[in-house]
Design a protein around this motif. Structure first.
Motif, PDB file in Angstrom:
ATOM      1  N   THR A  57      21.403 -18.565  36.849  1.00  9.71           N
ATOM      2  CA  THR A  57      22.262 -18.119  37.807  1.00  9.71           C
ATOM      3  C   THR A  57      22.929 -19.287  38.554  1.00  9.71           C
ATOM      4  O   THR A  57      22.293 -20.564  38.526  1.00  9.71           O
ATOM      5  CB  THR A  57      21.526 -17.205  38.646  1.00  9.71           C
ATOM      6  N   PRO A  58      24.135 -19.134  39.361  1.00 11.58           N
ATOM      7  CA  PRO A  58      24.459 -20.140  39.971  1.00 11.58           C
ATOM      8  C   PRO A  58      23.696 -21.002  41.193  1.00 11.58           C
ATOM      9  O   PRO A  58      23.615 -22.077  41.222  1.00 11.58           O
ATOM     10  CB  PRO A  58      25.701 -19.537  40.975  1.00 11.58           C
ATOM     11  N   ASP A  59      22.532 -20.086  41.580  1.00  9.72           N
ATOM     12  CA  ASP A  59      21.623 -20.677  42.593  1.00  9.72           C
ATOM     13  C   ASP A  59      20.367 -21.116  41.896  1.00  9.72           C
ATOM     14  O   ASP A  59      19.382 -21.246  42.328  1.00  9.72           O
ATOM     15  CB  ASP A  59      21.257 -19.504  43.557  1.00  9.72           C
ATOM     16  N   GLY A  60      20.488 -21.187  40.567  1.00  4.19           N
ATOM     17  CA  GLY A  60      19.409 -21.943  39.685  1.00  4.19           C
ATOM     18  C   GLY A  60      18.324 -21.214  39.341  1.00  4.19           C
ATOM     19  O   GLY A  60      17.231 -21.504  39.008  1.00  4.19           O
ATOM     20  N   HIS A  61      18.098 -19.781  39.433  1.00  4.03           N
ATOM     21  CA  HIS A  61      17.217 -19.059  39.159  1.00  4.03           C
ATOM     22  C   HIS A  61      17.309 -18.919  37.489  1.00  4.03           C
ATOM     23  O   HIS A  61      18.451 -18.999  36.801  1.00  4.03           O
ATOM     24  CB  HIS A  61      17.478 -17.737  39.505  1.00  4.03           C
ATOM     25  N   GLU A  62      16.148 -18.736  37.019  1.00  2.00           N
ATOM     26  CA  GLU A  62      16.017 -18.878  35.271  1.00  2.00           C
ATOM     27  C   GLU A  62      15.455 -17.721  35.031  1.00  2.00           C
ATOM     28  O   GLU A  62      14.804 -16.974  35.373  1.00  2.00           O
ATOM     29  CB  GLU A  62      14.912 -20.042  35.115  1.00  2.00           C
ATOM     30  N   LEU A  63      16.415 -17.410  33.671  1.00  2.00           N
ATOM     31  CA  LEU A  63      15.800 -15.946  33.281  1.00  2.00           C
ATOM     32  C   LEU A  63      15.720 -16.401  31.607  1.00  2.00           C
ATOM     33  O   LEU A  63      16.657 -16.867  30.949  1.00  2.00           O
ATOM     34  CB  LEU A  63      17.149 -14.942  33.048  1.00  2.00           C
ATOM     35  N   LEU A  64      14.467 -16.055  31.018  1.00  2.00           N
ATOM     36  CA  LEU A  64      14.388 -16.301  29.592  1.00  2.00           C
ATOM     37  C   LEU A  64      15.170 -15.146  29.028  1.00  2.00           C
ATOM     38  O   LEU A  64      14.933 -14.005  28.947  1.00  2.00           O
ATOM     39  CB  LEU A  64      13.021 -15.854  29.355  1.00  2.00           C
ATOM     40  N   ASP A  65      15.892 -15.756  27.822  1.00  2.00           N
ATOM     41  CA  ASP A  65      16.724 -14.615  27.221  1.00  2.00           C
ATOM     42  C   ASP A  65      15.929 -14.321  25.964  1.00  2.00           C
ATOM     43  O   ASP A  65      16.282 -14.622  24.734  1.00  2.00           O
ATOM     44  CB  ASP A  65      17.953 -15.378  26.773  1.00  2.00           C
ATOM     45  N   MET A  66      15.249 -13.243  26.396  1.00  2.00           N
ATOM     46  CA  MET A  66      14.251 -12.794  25.219  1.00  2.00           C
ATOM     47  C   MET A  66      14.830 -11.601  24.210  1.00  2.00           C
ATOM     48  O   MET A  66      14.231 -11.331  23.366  1.00  2.00           O
ATOM     49  CB  MET A  66      12.980 -11.905  25.794  1.00  2.00           C
ATOM     50  N   ILE A  67      16.144 -11.587  24.354  1.00  2.00           N
ATOM     51  CA  ILE A  67      17.068 -10.836  23.397  1.00  2.00           C
ATOM     52  C   ILE A  67      18.205 -11.438  22.980  1.00  2.00           C
ATOM     53  O   ILE A  67      19.180 -10.845  22.250  1.00  2.00           O
ATOM     54  CB  ILE A  67      17.219  -9.538  24.081  1.00  2.00           C
ATOM     55  N   SER A  68      17.890 -12.939  23.278  1.00  2.00           N
ATOM     56  CA  SER A  68      19.046 -13.942  22.581  1.00  2.00           C
ATOM     57  C   SER A  68      20.622 -13.431  22.653  1.00  2.00           C
ATOM     58  O   SER A  68      21.478 -13.579  21.605  1.00  2.00           O
ATOM     59  CB  SER A  68      18.924 -13.832  21.032  1.00  2.00           C
ATOM     60  N   SER A  69      20.931 -12.848  24.103  1.00  2.10           N
ATOM     61  CA  SER A  69      22.050 -12.454  24.418  1.00  2.10           C
ATOM     62  C   SER A  69      22.959 -11.490  23.310  1.00  2.10           C
ATOM     63  O   SER A  69      23.871 -11.796  22.521  1.00  2.10           O
ATOM     64  CB  SER A  69      23.112 -13.748  24.830  1.00  2.10           C
ATOM     65  N   TRP A  70      22.161 -10.350  23.134  1.00  5.08           N
ATOM     66  CA  TRP A  70      22.727  -9.372  22.335  1.00  5.08           C
ATOM     67  C   TRP A  70      22.480 -10.003  20.875  1.00  5.08           C
ATOM     68  O   TRP A  70      23.422  -9.708  20.221  1.00  5.08           O
ATOM     69  CB  TRP A  70      24.175  -8.939  22.500  1.00  5.08           C
ATOM     70  N   TRP A  71      21.501 -10.797  20.692  1.00  4.36           N
ATOM     71  CA  TRP A  71      20.968 -11.027  19.268  1.00  4.36           C
ATOM     72  C   TRP A  71      21.792 -12.017  18.658  1.00  4.36           C
ATOM     73  O   TRP A  71      21.825 -12.236  17.402  1.00  4.36           O
ATOM     74  CB  TRP A  71      20.688  -9.605  18.190  1.00  4.36           C
ATOM     75  N   THR A  72      22.667 -12.725  19.398  1.00  4.02           N
ATOM     76  CA  THR A  72      23.518 -13.986  19.030  1.00  4.02           C
ATOM     77  C   THR A  72      23.087 -15.002  18.776  1.00  4.02           C
ATOM     78  O   THR A  72      23.218 -15.732  17.710  1.00  4.02           O
ATOM     79  CB  THR A  72      24.982 -13.719  19.523  1.00  4.02           C
ATOM     80  N   SER A  73      22.247 -15.794  19.872  1.00  7.35           N
ATOM     81  CA  SER A  73      22.025 -16.939  20.050  1.00  7.35           C
ATOM     82  C   SER A  73      20.909 -17.387  19.437  1.00  7.35           C
ATOM     83  O   SER A  73      19.722 -17.386  20.005  1.00  7.35           O
ATOM     84  CB  SER A  73      21.886 -17.270  21.665  1.00  7.35           C
ATOM     85  N   ILE A  74      20.963 -17.523  18.101  1.00 10.85           N
ATOM     86  CA  ILE A  74      19.656 -17.469  17.192  1.00 10.85           C
ATOM     87  C   ILE A  74      18.833 -19.176  17.446  1.00 10.85           C
ATOM     88  O   ILE A  74      17.981 -19.154  17.536  1.00 10.85           O
ATOM     89  CB  ILE A  74      20.084 -17.573  15.858  1.00 10.85           C
ATOM     90  N   HIS A  75      19.853 -20.058  17.632  1.00 12.92           N
ATOM     91  CA  HIS A  75      19.087 -21.444  17.759  1.00 12.92           C
ATOM     92  C   HIS A  75      19.040 -21.885  19.167  1.00 12.92           C
ATOM     93  O   HIS A  75      18.377 -22.691  19.604  1.00 12.92           O
ATOM     94  CB  HIS A  75      19.975 -22.534  17.310  1.00 12.92           C
ATOM     95  N   GLY A  76      19.413 -20.815  20.204  1.00  9.62           N
ATOM     96  CA  GLY A  76      19.419 -21.175  21.414  1.00  9.62           C
ATOM     97  C   GLY A  76      20.517 -21.455  22.270  1.00  9.62           C
ATOM     98  O   GLY A  76      21.507 -21.941  21.346  1.00  9.62           O
ATOM     99  N   HIS A  77      20.729 -21.268  23.495  1.00 11.71           N
ATOM    100  CA  HIS A  77      22.081 -21.603  24.039  1.00 11.71           C
ATOM    101  C   HIS A  77      22.286 -23.079  24.175  1.00 11.71           C
ATOM    102  O   HIS A  77      21.571 -24.096  24.490  1.00 11.71           O
ATOM    103  CB  HIS A  77      22.060 -21.265  25.474  1.00 11.71           C
ATOM    104  N   ALA A  78      23.820 -23.349  24.178  1.00  9.55           N
ATOM    105  CA  ALA A  78      24.258 -24.821  24.436  1.00  9.55           C
ATOM    106  C   ALA A  78      23.509 -25.883  23.636  1.00  9.55           C
ATOM    107  O   ALA A  78      23.068 -26.783  24.148  1.00  9.55           O
ATOM    108  CB  ALA A  78      24.320 -25.109  25.818  1.00  9.55           C
ATOM    109  N   HIS A  79      23.292 -25.479  22.259  1.00  9.26           N
ATOM    110  CA  HIS A  79      22.704 -26.547  21.582  1.00  9.26           C
ATOM    111  C   HIS A  79      23.636 -27.904  21.420  1.00  9.26           C
ATOM    112  O   HIS A  79      24.725 -27.578  20.888  1.00  9.26           O
ATOM    113  CB  HIS A  79      22.383 -25.868  19.880  1.00  9.26           C
ATOM    114  N   PRO A  80      23.015 -28.854  21.617  1.00  9.85           N
ATOM    115  CA  PRO A  80      24.005 -29.974  21.517  1.00  9.85           C
ATOM    116  C   PRO A  80      24.661 -30.389  20.085  1.00  9.85           C
ATOM    117  O   PRO A  80      25.982 -30.815  20.182  1.00  9.85           O
ATOM    118  CB  PRO A  80      22.890 -31.377  21.830  1.00  9.85           C
ATOM    119  N   ALA A  81      24.038 -30.126  19.140  1.00  9.16           N
ATOM    120  CA  ALA A  81      24.712 -30.200  17.845  1.00  9.16           C
ATOM    121  C   ALA A  81      26.028 -29.346  17.708  1.00  9.16           C
ATOM    122  O   ALA A  81      26.957 -29.513  17.006  1.00  9.16           O
ATOM    123  CB  ALA A  81      23.497 -30.019  16.633  1.00  9.16           C
ATOM    124  N   LEU A  82      25.721 -28.031  17.965  1.00 11.57           N
ATOM    125  CA  LEU A  82      26.714 -27.104  17.906  1.00 11.57           C
ATOM    126  C   LEU A  82      27.940 -27.384  19.030  1.00 11.57           C
ATOM    127  O   LEU A  82      29.282 -27.095  18.618  1.00 11.57           O
ATOM    128  CB  LEU A  82      26.141 -25.659  18.157  1.00 11.57           C
TER     129      LEU A  82
END
Ligand SMILES: Cc1ncc(COP(=O)(O)O)c(C=O)c1O
Length: 454
Positions: A57-82
């Protein structure tokens, strides 16, 4: 370190003292969110950064995305190679219309998909999201028979509980999900077959499968020559509550349908790209469908795009000297080069990061929770397939309940976990980069949540 935080149900966040409140006020004034009851649901959470398995969140709270943002983010978010693949393609060309033009990223992606898909699934039709991938498959199957002069084949078979998206055709074949009451009169008729969902230590599954197959056989004997296609979410019905079935059942159902000439559509929008432990669920079923629908993990959650892949036999039925047999379908952003470039890189990551090994590791970790889930009084029907772990909530009287699921969702958020139950089904479907430590945090949150809910 994740910090505990609280989500306000108030529409104004002025009392909350967290960052993002101006954004949330503006959101509240102007945005109509999907699948959201704005009359009663809490304000959405502002997220402005994501890395790996975490949202911030903008104030730095962290949430573990245990459902891959509607099942889309298979390799994880903001992957450097992608990120790099996206930036490089943006510098070269952001978009070009896809009728009368083509481009290297779409060609390379199609070649790669044809190479990794089983059998003769070689012909790729691009569209925009999971719903339109299914819409395309349904329309192609329907027109295939028309183009062959088989005008009687107009009906579709689908499974109870299946979700295929929310465009009109996808809603019709997904009407068994029960999500679409307001649109009943708009949808074409679809014959529904029972889905013999199963779970760990289920000793009645065979009887349920036999009943479903007997029902399918009866329908096919009655109307088989008027059925264009059967639509299947293979192995796991996602939005319907992570309801899992055995591969052998699906194989038998498909063989039965094919004996009556029925085309087979596999909707792997949710389960494609490793989710079930193999690259595609159809590989475990042992079936090469006539159409496979892919989205979500296709672009690893970066951009909306989907494909409906079919065989040369189907493609050839649309060839002619004039426009009569052609498939008149296509959108402004069809085969967007940015999305194709990211999708291509995502497929390379499967080799570079041994993604299927990562899924196997997640599956082992999930499996190690089964005994404890069976022993939890609030849990019914624990089940898993590949990276997906699920169970249903059970109340003390042995009934199933969804009333607890909203409370659980808020509880999970308060523990820094993005876990959103589907009705009474609680599930995890994490990105493949999830660490053992993060998985342990999620399991601990679930068991504590079940305890507190009681
Ligand atoms: C199996 C399946 N098919 C189709 C869809 C629709 O995809 P989209 O939301 O991208 O349109 C979904 C979405 O969850 C899905 O799970």
């Amino acid at each position: 370190m994740r910090r505990a935080w609280r989500r306000s149900r108030r529409k104004s966040n002025s009392d909350e003292g967290t960052y993002g409140m101006t954004l949330r006020d503006a959101d509240h004034r102007h945005i109509w969110h999907p699948f959201t009851q704005h009359g009663s649901e809490p304000a959405p959470i502002v997220v402005d950064k994501a890395r790996g398995a975490s949202l911030f969140t903008p104030d730095g709270h962290e949430l573990l995305d245990m459902i891959s943002s509607w099942w889309t983010s298979i390799h994880g978010h903001a992957h450097p190679a992608l990120n790099r693949a996206l930036a490089e393609q943006a510098a070269a060309m952001e978009h070009v219309m896809f009728a009368g033009f083509t481009h290297p990223p779409a060609i390379a992606l199609s070649e790669r998909l044809a190479a990794i898909l089983p059998g003769d699934l070689d012909r790729v039709f691009f569209s925009d999201d999971g719903s339109t991938a299914v819409e395309v498959a349904v329309k192609l199957a329907f027109q295939y028979w028309k183009n062959q002069g088989a005008t009687r084949r107009t009906r579709f078979l689908a499974f109870e509980g299946a979700y295929h998206g929310d465009t009109l055709g996808a809603m019709a074949v997904g009407r068994g999900s029960g999500f679409y009451a307001p649109f009943d009169d708009l949808m074409f008729a679809v014959d529904l077959i029972a889905w013999p969902g199963t779970w760990d230590r289920d000793d009645e599954v065979e009887a349920r499968e036999e009943r479903a197959l007997a029902d399918l056989r009866d329908r096919l004997r009655r109307d088989g020559d008027s059925v264009a296609a059967i639509v299947v979410e293979p192995l796991v019905q996602g939005a319907g509550g992570m309801r899992m079935c055995r591969p052998g059942f699906l194989r038998a159902a498909v063989e039965m349908a094919r004996a009556f000439g029925v085309l087979v559509i596999f909707d792997e929008v949710a389960v494609g790209f490793g989710r079930t432990g193999t690259m595609f669920a159809c590989q475990q079923v042992g079936v090469v469908p006539d159409f496979i629908c892919l989205s979500k993990g296709l672009t690893a959650g970066y951009l909306p795009m989907s494909v409906t892949v079919t065989t040369e036999r189907i493609f050839e039925a649309f060839l002619d000297d004039g426009p009569r047999k052609m498939f008149t379908h296509g959108h402004s952003f069809t085969a967007n080069p940015l999305a194709c470039a990211v999708a291509l890189k995502s497929l390379e990551l499967f080799d570079e990061e041994a993604s299927l090994d990562r899924v196997a590791r997640i599956e082992r970790a999930h499996r190690a929770q089964l005994d404890r889930l069976h022993a939890s009084p609030g849990v019914a029907r624990p089940r898993l397939t590949g990276s997906i772990l699920a169970f249903d909530l059970r109340d003390d009287a042995g009934g199933y309940k969804s009333s607890g699921s909203e409370r659980l969702r808020d509880y999970f958020l308060s523990r820094g976990l993005n876990i959103r139950p589907l009705g009474d089904a609680v599930y995890l479907m994490p990105p493949y980069c999830i660490t053992d430590e993060q998985l342990s945090a999620a399991y601990a949150g679930i068991f504590q949540g079940l305890e507190d809910l009681r």
